[in-house]
Write a protein that holds these residues in place. Structure first.
Motif, PDB file in Angstrom:
ATOM      1  N   PHE A  99       0.805  -1.213  -0.056  1.00 18.61           N
ATOM      2  CA  PHE A  99      -0.007   0.060  -0.048  1.00 18.61           C
ATOM      3  C   PHE A  99       1.010   1.409   0.027  1.00 18.61           C
ATOM      4  O   PHE A  99       1.271   1.781   1.036  1.00 18.61           O
ATOM      5  N   TYR A 100       1.388   1.589  -1.147  1.00 20.56           N
ATOM      6  CA  TYR A 100       2.086   2.898  -1.296  1.00 20.56           C
ATOM      7  C   TYR A 100       1.985   3.478  -2.535  1.00 20.56           C
ATOM      8  O   TYR A 100       1.893   2.791  -3.776  1.00 20.56           O
ATOM      9  N   TRP A 101       2.127   4.822  -2.749  1.00 19.95           N
ATOM     10  CA  TRP A 101       1.930   5.502  -3.959  1.00 19.95           C
ATOM     11  C   TRP A 101       3.225   6.102  -4.267  1.00 19.95           C
ATOM     12  O   TRP A 101       4.122   6.636  -3.381  1.00 19.95           O
ATOM     13  N   ALA A 102       3.539   6.595  -5.440  1.00 18.17           N
ATOM     14  CA  ALA A 102       4.648   7.461  -5.994  1.00 18.17           C
ATOM     15  C   ALA A 102       4.639   8.767  -5.193  1.00 18.17           C
ATOM     16  O   ALA A 102       5.761   9.149  -4.533  1.00 18.17           O
ATOM     17  N   GLY A 103       3.372   9.300  -4.786  1.00 14.35           N
ATOM     18  CA  GLY A 103       3.474  10.419  -4.101  1.00 14.35           C
ATOM     19  C   GLY A 103       3.876  10.380  -2.654  1.00 14.35           C
ATOM     20  O   GLY A 103       4.279  11.179  -2.012  1.00 14.35           O
ATOM     21  N   GLN A 146       6.312   8.613  -1.549  1.00 12.65           N
ATOM     22  CA  GLN A 146       7.598   8.792  -1.698  1.00 12.65           C
ATOM     23  C   GLN A 146       8.263  10.124  -1.866  1.00 12.65           C
ATOM     24  O   GLN A 146       9.179  10.484  -1.061  1.00 12.65           O
ATOM     25  N   GLY A 147       7.846  10.710  -2.902  1.00 18.12           N
ATOM     26  CA  GLY A 147       8.169  12.053  -3.028  1.00 18.12           C
ATOM     27  C   GLY A 147       8.028  13.166  -2.091  1.00 18.12           C
ATOM     28  O   GLY A 147       9.011  13.988  -1.904  1.00 18.12           O
ATOM     29  N   LEU A 148       6.760  13.115  -1.528  1.00 17.85           N
ATOM     30  CA  LEU A 148       6.468  14.173  -0.557  1.00 17.85           C
ATOM     31  C   LEU A 148       7.192  13.888   0.785  1.00 17.85           C
ATOM     32  O   LEU A 148       7.880  14.684   1.418  1.00 17.85           O
ATOM     33  N   PHE A 149       7.429  12.672   1.075  1.00 15.63           N
ATOM     34  CA  PHE A 149       8.302  12.267   2.490  1.00 15.63           C
ATOM     35  C   PHE A 149       9.743  12.655   2.036  1.00 15.63           C
ATOM     36  O   PHE A 149      10.226  13.318   3.192  1.00 15.63           O
ATOM     37  N   LEU A 150      10.165  12.249   0.967  1.00 17.37           N
ATOM     38  CA  LEU A 150      11.641  12.765   0.620  1.00 17.37           C
ATOM     39  C   LEU A 150      11.781  14.082   0.698  1.00 17.37           C
ATOM     40  O   LEU A 150      12.707  14.689   1.144  1.00 17.37           O
ATOM     41  N   ARG A 151      10.978  14.997   0.129  1.00 24.02           N
ATOM     42  CA  ARG A 151      10.881  16.331   0.158  1.00 24.02           C
ATOM     43  C   ARG A 151      11.036  16.979   1.624  1.00 24.02           C
ATOM     44  O   ARG A 151      11.721  17.961   1.791  1.00 24.02           O
ATOM     45  N   CYS A 152      10.169  16.391   2.308  1.00 20.56           N
ATOM     46  CA  CYS A 152      10.179  16.849   3.785  1.00 20.56           C
ATOM     47  C   CYS A 152      11.409  16.511   4.339  1.00 20.56           C
ATOM     48  O   CYS A 152      12.105  17.415   5.308  1.00 20.56           O
ATOM     49  N   LEU A 153      12.274  15.398   4.086  1.00 18.35           N
ATOM     50  CA  LEU A 153      13.501  15.217   4.674  1.00 18.35           C
ATOM     51  C   LEU A 153      14.664  16.107   4.241  1.00 18.35           C
ATOM     52  O   LEU A 153      15.349  16.655   5.087  1.00 18.35           O
ATOM     53  N   PHE A 154      14.379  16.692   2.981  1.00 18.30           N
ATOM     54  CA  PHE A 154      15.200  17.554   2.552  1.00 18.30           C
ATOM     55  C   PHE A 154      15.114  19.032   3.188  1.00 18.30           C
ATOM     56  O   PHE A 154      15.953  19.803   3.231  1.00 18.30           O
ATOM     57  N   GLU A 155      13.992  19.250   3.196  1.00 16.94           N
ATOM     58  CA  GLU A 155      13.650  20.611   3.865  1.00 16.94           C
ATOM     59  C   GLU A 155      13.775  20.649   5.467  1.00 16.94           C
ATOM     60  O   GLU A 155      14.032  21.785   6.031  1.00 16.94           O
ATOM     61  N   GLU A 156      13.570  19.566   5.976  1.00 18.80           N
ATOM     62  CA  GLU A 156      13.567  19.643   7.570  1.00 18.80           C
ATOM     63  C   GLU A 156      14.997  20.063   7.853  1.00 18.80           C
ATOM     64  O   GLU A 156      16.018  19.247   7.628  1.00 18.80           O
ATOM     65  N   LYS A 157      15.216  21.143   8.869  1.00 18.16           N
ATOM     66  CA  LYS A 157      16.344  21.580   9.208  1.00 18.16           C
ATOM     67  C   LYS A 157      16.512  21.138  10.662  1.00 18.16           C
ATOM     68  O   LYS A 157      17.877  21.125  11.242  1.00 18.16           O
ATOM     69  N   ARG A 158      15.742  20.585  11.498  1.00 17.14           N
ATOM     70  CA  ARG A 158      16.144  19.870  12.807  1.00 17.14           C
ATOM     71  C   ARG A 158      16.942  18.440  12.745  1.00 17.14           C
ATOM     72  O   ARG A 158      16.947  17.900  11.683  1.00 17.14           O
ATOM     73  N   PRO A 159      17.515  18.421  13.780  1.00 14.01           N
ATOM     74  CA  PRO A 159      18.176  16.948  13.857  1.00 14.01           C
ATOM     75  C   PRO A 159      17.277  15.824  13.501  1.00 14.01           C
ATOM     76  O   PRO A 159      16.126  15.644  14.056  1.00 14.01           O
ATOM     77  N   MET A 160      17.780  14.905  12.671  1.00 14.21           N
ATOM     78  CA  MET A 160      16.953  13.741  12.400  1.00 14.21           C
ATOM     79  C   MET A 160      17.827  12.261  12.662  1.00 14.21           C
ATOM     80  O   MET A 160      17.658  11.640  11.476  1.00 14.21           O
ATOM     81  N   GLU A 214      11.043  -0.401 -17.420  1.00  9.40           N
ATOM     82  CA  GLU A 214      12.316  -0.831 -18.137  1.00  9.40           C
ATOM     83  C   GLU A 214      12.692   0.601 -19.025  1.00  9.40           C
ATOM     84  O   GLU A 214      13.772   0.644 -19.719  1.00  9.40           O
ATOM     85  N   GLN A 215      11.755   1.550 -19.212  1.00  5.22           N
ATOM     86  CA  GLN A 215      11.884   2.838 -19.772  1.00  5.22           C
ATOM     87  C   GLN A 215      12.188   3.814 -18.909  1.00  5.22           C
ATOM     88  O   GLN A 215      12.649   5.053 -19.261  1.00  5.22           O
ATOM     89  N   HIS A 216      12.785   3.410 -17.460  1.00  9.07           N
ATOM     90  CA  HIS A 216      13.075   4.099 -16.633  1.00  9.07           C
ATOM     91  C   HIS A 216      12.454   5.419 -16.070  1.00  9.07           C
ATOM     92  O   HIS A 216      12.769   6.284 -15.769  1.00  9.07           O
ATOM     93  N   VAL A 217      11.012   5.039 -16.206  1.00 10.36           N
ATOM     94  CA  VAL A 217       9.900   5.790 -15.819  1.00 10.36           C
ATOM     95  C   VAL A 217       9.187   5.415 -14.361  1.00 10.36           C
ATOM     96  O   VAL A 217       8.925   4.097 -14.132  1.00 10.36           O
ATOM     97  N   ILE A 218       9.327   6.340 -13.620  1.00 13.87           N
ATOM     98  CA  ILE A 218       8.669   5.925 -12.188  1.00 13.87           C
ATOM     99  C   ILE A 218       6.971   6.057 -12.373  1.00 13.87           C
ATOM    100  O   ILE A 218       6.569   6.762 -12.781  1.00 13.87           O
ATOM    101  N   HIS A 219       6.356   5.032 -11.788  1.00 11.13           N
ATOM    102  CA  HIS A 219       5.019   4.873 -12.038  1.00 11.13           C
ATOM    103  C   HIS A 219       4.566   3.985 -10.691  1.00 11.13           C
ATOM    104  O   HIS A 219       5.224   3.502  -9.916  1.00 11.13           O
ATOM    105  N   ASP A 220       3.385   4.209 -10.369  1.00  9.49           N
ATOM    106  CA  ASP A 220       2.667   3.369  -9.182  1.00  9.49           C
ATOM    107  C   ASP A 220       2.323   1.891  -9.761  1.00  9.49           C
ATOM    108  O   ASP A 220       2.266   1.617 -10.987  1.00  9.49           O
ATOM    109  N   HIS A 221       2.619   1.040  -8.850  1.00  7.33           N
ATOM    110  CA  HIS A 221       2.414  -0.273  -9.181  1.00  7.33           C
ATOM    111  C   HIS A 221       1.022  -0.656  -8.867  1.00  7.33           C
ATOM    112  O   HIS A 221       0.272  -0.070  -7.966  1.00  7.33           O
ATOM    113  N   PRO A 222       0.571  -1.796  -9.546  1.00  6.56           N
ATOM    114  CA  PRO A 222      -0.993  -2.027  -9.531  1.00  6.56           C
ATOM    115  C   PRO A 222      -1.113  -2.562  -8.153  1.00  6.56           C
ATOM    116  O   PRO A 222      -0.363  -3.172  -7.437  1.00  6.56           O
ATOM    117  N   MET A 223      -2.419  -2.198  -7.701  1.00  8.83           N
ATOM    118  CA  MET A 223      -2.907  -2.591  -6.184  1.00  8.83           C
ATOM    119  C   MET A 223      -4.178  -3.103  -6.283  1.00  8.83           C
ATOM    120  O   MET A 223      -5.092  -2.491  -6.871  1.00  8.83           O
TER     121      MET A 223
END
Length: 298
Positions: free
Chosen positions: A244-248, A250-264, A285-294
């Protein structure tokens, strides 16, 4: 071979062709958050290409937002929006809608010079972003709800009858990531620590991670490091049993990790782990990120 810029220009022109006016989204069930995402895409394009905003697009979108969240909204107005949004009123069903809008206005605020904004325009972006954050703040869990107390609900939760009969209500990753992202960006822009201290999204995610609830699992209970749509144990957490995971997520959580300035300290290695998990599980195979079937989802 098509360059990234050429692809972006083609996408922008295609979007313009479908975005003649607000009639396409006004009254549509998903129109509110879709417009927020479109607004952010337009802003990104104008910023990256150095073009001035197209006011024939920009102004109607902003006016559309202010039909739901008035520019001079009071605190009581914002509380009412949080409470009523789940009931299908103009703001849409889910609280994360306001996170998408708030982050779009923050993009405009952060890039005011590049967009040619000043004075009243910047002030409007400021207040609109803060209003969105405030609406979502009122969705913060106050009942010490399991599996991890805290976090923002995607609907009004003070009266449980508002959400128990609806699928996928609860505290999901997207809702809490857009709130976390707004919080750290507002702290950076205003210097006001209330945005990260009052409702601590970083701590909430760290608590879920510490309990082994944040990432998808293998059969032997090892982390795959794809960020789940919601914590294991949250309402409807097993809605999609094959993962149970979407591409969004991953991207949102990563963005938060990069923007967060407090120790983690708990999250030090997660940027690499998540990127590797996306590459191994969500790239074709074409190196395109996509959601997987659920199962159960289209």
């Amino acid at each position: 071979m098509t360059t990234y810029l050429e692809a972006a220009e083609d996408a922008y022109l295609g979007l313009l062709g479908r975005w003649g006016n607000m009639d396409t989204v006004r009254g549509a069930p998903d129109g509110f958050w879709i417009t927020a995402n479109t607004f952010n895409a337009f802003l990104d394009y104008w910023i990256c290409t150095g073009q001035a905003p197209d006011q024939n697009i920009n102004l109607p979108i902003i006016d559309y937002f202010h039909e739901t969240v008035k520019a001079d909204a009071t605190d009581d107005d914002l509380k009412t929006i949080e409470k009523n949004g789940f009931q299908g009123l103009p703001g849409g069903m889910w609280l994360d809608d306001y996170g998408w809008w708030g982050n779009a206005f923050l993009t405009a605020w952060e890039n005011a010079d590049a967009l040619g904004l000043s004075g009243d325009d910047v002030a409007l972006c400021n207040q609109s972003a803060i209003n969105c954050w405030t609406i979502m703040k009122y969705g913060w869990d106050t009942k010490n709800t399991a599996p991890v107390p805290g976090g923002v609900w995607n609907c009004h939760h003070e009266d449980s009858s508002h959400h128990l009969d609806w699928s996928l209500t609860g505290r999901n990753t997207v809702t809490n990531s857009v709130f976390w992202l707004m919080s750290v960006r507002l702290k950076a822009l205003t210097g006001d620590s209330q945005y990260v201290d009052l409702n601590n999204s970083l701590q909430w995610f760290q608590n879920g991670f510490g309990k082994g609830l944040l990432f998808d699992k293998t059969k032997d209970d090892q982390n795959i490091y794809t960020v789940r749509e919601r914590f294991i144990g949250e309402n409807d957490w097993d809605a999609a049993p094959k993962g149970f995971y979407w591409a969004g997520d991953q991207g949102l959580f990563l963005r938060c990790l990069f923007e967060e300035k407090r120790p983690m300290p708990d999250f030090e290695q997660l940027k690499t782990e998540i990127v590797n998990a996306v590459w191994n599980n969500m790239v074709d195979e074409q190196h395109v990120i996509h959601d997987h079937p659920m199962q159960g989802f289209s």
